[in-house]
Write a protein that holds these residues in place. Structure first.
Motif, PDB file in Angstrom:
ATOM      1  N   ALA A  77       3.156   8.523 -11.021  1.00  0.00           N
ATOM      2  CA  ALA A  77       3.930   7.405 -10.474  1.00  0.00           C
ATOM      3  C   ALA A  77       5.184   7.136 -11.290  1.00  0.00           C
ATOM      4  O   ALA A  77       6.188   6.640 -10.753  1.00  0.00           O
ATOM      5  CB  ALA A  77       3.073   6.142 -10.396  1.00  0.00           C
ATOM      6  N   THR A  78       5.180   7.473 -12.574  1.00  0.00           N
ATOM      7  CA  THR A  78       6.352   7.211 -13.402  1.00  0.00           C
ATOM      8  C   THR A  78       7.563   8.005 -12.901  1.00  0.00           C
ATOM      9  O   THR A  78       8.700   7.567 -13.071  1.00  0.00           O
ATOM     10  CB  THR A  78       6.081   7.554 -14.877  1.00  0.00           C
ATOM     11  OG1 THR A  78       5.707   8.934 -14.998  1.00  0.00           O
ATOM     12  CG2 THR A  78       4.967   6.684 -15.438  1.00  0.00           C
ATOM     13  N   VAL A  79       7.327   9.168 -12.292  1.00  0.00           N
ATOM     14  CA  VAL A  79       8.430   9.970 -11.759  1.00  0.00           C
ATOM     15  C   VAL A  79       9.051   9.261 -10.560  1.00  0.00           C
ATOM     16  O   VAL A  79      10.281   9.206 -10.416  1.00  0.00           O
ATOM     17  CB  VAL A  79       7.937  11.373 -11.371  1.00  0.00           C
ATOM     18  CG1 VAL A  79       9.054  12.171 -10.698  1.00  0.00           C
ATOM     19  CG2 VAL A  79       7.429  12.114 -12.603  1.00  0.00           C
ATOM     20  N   GLU A  80       8.217   8.700  -9.681  1.00  0.00           N
ATOM     21  CA  GLU A  80       8.733   7.963  -8.531  1.00  0.00           C
ATOM     22  C   GLU A  80       9.493   6.722  -8.975  1.00  0.00           C
ATOM     23  O   GLU A  80      10.542   6.398  -8.416  1.00  0.00           O
ATOM     24  CB  GLU A  80       7.582   7.571  -7.605  1.00  0.00           C
ATOM     25  CG  GLU A  80       6.962   8.707  -6.832  1.00  0.00           C
ATOM     26  CD  GLU A  80       5.981   8.215  -5.795  1.00  0.00           C
ATOM     27  OE1 GLU A  80       6.405   7.845  -4.683  1.00  0.00           O
ATOM     28  OE2 GLU A  80       4.777   8.181  -6.113  1.00  0.00           O
ATOM     29  N   VAL A  81       8.951   6.026  -9.963  1.00  0.00           N
ATOM     30  CA  VAL A  81       9.611   4.820 -10.462  1.00  0.00           C
ATOM     31  C   VAL A  81      10.968   5.186 -11.076  1.00  0.00           C
ATOM     32  O   VAL A  81      11.971   4.498 -10.865  1.00  0.00           O
ATOM     33  CB  VAL A  81       8.713   4.099 -11.484  1.00  0.00           C
ATOM     34  CG1 VAL A  81       9.445   2.916 -12.112  1.00  0.00           C
ATOM     35  CG2 VAL A  81       7.428   3.614 -10.808  1.00  0.00           C
ATOM     36  N   ALA A 101      12.811   7.784 -10.239  1.00  0.00           N
ATOM     37  CA  ALA A 101      13.702   8.159  -9.133  1.00  0.00           C
ATOM     38  C   ALA A 101      14.283   6.926  -8.450  1.00  0.00           C
ATOM     39  O   ALA A 101      15.383   6.980  -7.900  1.00  0.00           O
ATOM     40  CB  ALA A 101      12.950   9.013  -8.123  1.00  0.00           C
ATOM     41  N   ALA A 102      13.544   5.829  -8.487  1.00  0.00           N
ATOM     42  CA  ALA A 102      14.036   4.575  -7.921  1.00  0.00           C
ATOM     43  C   ALA A 102      14.990   3.853  -8.860  1.00  0.00           C
ATOM     44  O   ALA A 102      15.515   2.788  -8.512  1.00  0.00           O
ATOM     45  CB  ALA A 102      12.855   3.664  -7.583  1.00  0.00           C
ATOM     46  N   GLY A 103      15.196   4.413 -10.054  1.00  0.00           N
ATOM     47  CA  GLY A 103      16.094   3.773 -11.018  1.00  0.00           C
ATOM     48  C   GLY A 103      15.534   2.487 -11.583  1.00  0.00           C
ATOM     49  O   GLY A 103      16.299   1.600 -11.993  1.00  0.00           O
ATOM     50  N   CYS A 104      14.224   2.388 -11.641  1.00  0.00           N
ATOM     51  CA  CYS A 104      13.585   1.146 -12.080  1.00  0.00           C
ATOM     52  C   CYS A 104      13.088   1.269 -13.515  1.00  0.00           C
ATOM     53  O   CYS A 104      12.191   2.080 -13.794  1.00  0.00           O
ATOM     54  CB  CYS A 104      12.418   0.813 -11.156  1.00  0.00           C
ATOM     55  SG  CYS A 104      11.622  -0.768 -11.536  1.00  0.00           S
ATOM     56  N   ILE A 155       0.833  -1.198   0.000  1.00  0.00           N
ATOM     57  CA  ILE A 155       0.000   0.000   0.000  1.00  0.00           C
ATOM     58  C   ILE A 155       0.874   1.257   0.000  1.00  0.00           C
ATOM     59  O   ILE A 155       1.745   1.414   0.856  1.00  0.00           O
ATOM     60  CB  ILE A 155      -0.935   0.016   1.228  1.00  0.00           C
ATOM     61  CG1 ILE A 155      -1.918  -1.158   1.161  1.00  0.00           C
ATOM     62  CG2 ILE A 155      -1.702   1.333   1.323  1.00  0.00           C
ATOM     63  CD1 ILE A 155      -2.779  -1.298   2.395  1.00  0.00           C
ATOM     64  N   ASP A 156       0.623   2.129  -0.991  1.00  0.00           N
ATOM     65  CA  ASP A 156       1.247   3.456  -1.045  1.00  0.00           C
ATOM     66  C   ASP A 156       2.779   3.375  -0.981  1.00  0.00           C
ATOM     67  O   ASP A 156       3.425   4.125  -0.255  1.00  0.00           O
ATOM     68  CB  ASP A 156       0.703   4.319   0.100  1.00  0.00           C
ATOM     69  CG  ASP A 156       0.984   5.809  -0.102  1.00  0.00           C
ATOM     70  OD1 ASP A 156       1.200   6.210  -1.260  1.00  0.00           O
ATOM     71  OD2 ASP A 156       1.002   6.551   0.897  1.00  0.00           O
ATOM     72  N   THR A 157       3.346   2.440  -1.738  1.00  0.00           N
ATOM     73  CA  THR A 157       4.806   2.245  -1.699  1.00  0.00           C
ATOM     74  C   THR A 157       5.398   2.228  -3.109  1.00  0.00           C
ATOM     75  O   THR A 157       6.234   1.381  -3.429  1.00  0.00           O
ATOM     76  CB  THR A 157       5.162   0.920  -0.996  1.00  0.00           C
ATOM     77  OG1 THR A 157       4.538  -0.164  -1.720  1.00  0.00           O
ATOM     78  CG2 THR A 157       4.702   0.912   0.444  1.00  0.00           C
ATOM     79  N   VAL A 158       4.976   3.152  -3.947  1.00  0.00           N
ATOM     80  CA  VAL A 158       5.461   3.162  -5.331  1.00  0.00           C
ATOM     81  C   VAL A 158       6.989   3.226  -5.359  1.00  0.00           C
ATOM     82  O   VAL A 158       7.652   2.408  -6.008  1.00  0.00           O
ATOM     83  CB  VAL A 158       4.851   4.347  -6.111  1.00  0.00           C
ATOM     84  CG1 VAL A 158       5.561   4.522  -7.460  1.00  0.00           C
ATOM     85  CG2 VAL A 158       3.362   4.120  -6.337  1.00  0.00           C
TER      86      VAL A 158
END
Length: 389
Positions: free
Chosen positions: A271-275, A277-280, A251-254
């Motif tokens: 969400a694509t920005v968070e992904v 930033a995670a280098g994924c 839950i809420d852990t993109v």
């Protein structure tokens, strides 16, 4: 500290806006605890100290699906108007959701109240003719993408780049660059992120499940984690889970899930920005009504790219299937080609992080807090407080 009471009204009707504005509420109360903050929001804004008149975050939708919510939002406009009449705020902050928040801003401006738009409406993508309307409704526009400031200022709208709110709590992004040297020795870890809006989840969750099932046929040890925006949506995802899919839920852990994953299937959106930033590395999907797209959408939507990461990079960094109407086979084929190419995955991981790094150079909640306080006429005695934020 000033002792007179100032009142701020904030409008946020989607889960992402609730998170952005919760950080803003915390900043405002940290710097000026006498401010009264009222608004429309969600549980995060309420926990931060905003007194809510309504929680509409589970009703936020886009496209034709929003038609079913017309009567609810008409009543909500009535509540907003009554509150602004009876408890006049000194400033109104609206966050994202322009189809709703343009109306909120209109109510405020009709009464001579200053307005701040936090997260610029994506008029550069479609609906550029609405810039004239925005100019009449907006006293200050807080942009979260670097290129937006120039676009809006060229159209007479006072704009400031404040940074991206999703990145301000993330440290050492360069440490997120992934290595895939052991990928052949284990099953790939794949994140499934069908979005936060009802319309997104209804259209993407079934397709993403079928993609995952086909990927597992090639990689029997593949591990899948689906991310839900809240517990309600986790329950709904689980209730509609395909019996052939084995999947974990979070839950809420993109960002956290993307950091732990090798690849992600992501709904086109913030969400694509968070992904990134995670280098994924990711495959981006979106679906819409086919008739509406061919009759209207394809003629209105102007940018070369739909995915925010590609827009920021100004090149096709990740593959977009937006919209897709036919078979999921091309999505499966592309995903498999990525999983089979370790060097491409590592290059993508590095390029994604380098693309979003500039978005975190400023703290969005701090910069927006400063703008709100300036609108309240409070910057002078409070400037020193920002040094500790």
């Amino acid at each position: 500290m000033p002792t007179n009471l100032h009142r701020v009204f904030i409008s946020a009707i989607e889960p992402s806006a609730d998170a952005h504005c919760a950080a803003l509420v915390r900043r405002l109360l940290q710097v000026a605890p006498t401010i009264e903050i009222i608004g429309i929001g969600g549980p995060k804004m309420a926990a931060a100290g905003c007194r809510l008149i309504a929680d509409a975050t589970e009703r936020g939708q886009v496209g034709l699906g929003a038609i079913r919510q017309v009567w609810y939002f008409r009543r909500l406009f009535g509540q907003v108007e009554a509150l602004i009449e009876g408890n006049r705020p000194d400033i109104v902050v609206v966050c994202d959701s322009p189809s709703f928040n343009f109306h909120v801003a209109r109510i405020a401006k009709a009464r001579g109240i200053k307005t701040v738009f936090y997260v610029a409406p994506q008029l550069w993508a479609w609906g550029a003719w609405r810039a004239k309307r925005l100019r009449a409704l907006c006293d200050k526009l807080c942009c979260i993408l670097p290129f937006e400031k120039g676009w809006f200022e060229a159209r007479g709208i006072p704009a400031t780049f404040v940074g991206h709110p999703m990145l301000e709590q993330m440290a050492d992004l360069c440490g997120n660059m992934k290595s895939y040297q052991d990928l052949t020795k284990r099953g790939p870890r794949i994140a499934i992120m069908p979005g936060s809006r009802t319309s997104e989840i209804r259209s993407l969750w079934p397709a993403m499940q079928q993609i995952a099932i086909k990927l597992r046929q090639v990689y029997p040890s593949a591990d899948f984690t689906a991310v839900a925006v809240n517990k309600t949506w986790q329950d709904r995802l689980q209730a509609s889970q395909d019996r052939d899919l084995q999947c974990h839920y979070s839950i809420d852990t993109v960002y956290q899930t993307a950091k732990a994953s090798d690849l992600a299937l992501v709904a086109s959106g913030s969400a694509t920005v968070e992904v990134a930033a995670a280098g994924c590395p990711m495959v981006v999907m979106y679906q819409t009504n086919r008739i509406a797209w061919h009759l209207i959408g394809r003629w209105l939507v102007r940018p070369r790219y739909f995915c925010l990461v590609n827009l920021i990079a100004d090149r096709p960094l990740v593959r977009e299937f937006v919209p897709y109407f036919h078979s999921i086979d091309p999505i499966v084929e592309h995903t498999l080609s990525l999983l089979a190419d370790r060097l491409t995955l590592e290059r993508l991981s590095r390029d994604l992080i380098e693309t979003v790094l500039p978005l975190g150079q400023k703290k969005a909640s701090v910069e927006t807090c400063r703008i709100v306080l300036e609108g309240l006429g409070l910057p002078g005695p409070l400037q020193g407080a920002f040094t500790s934020l």
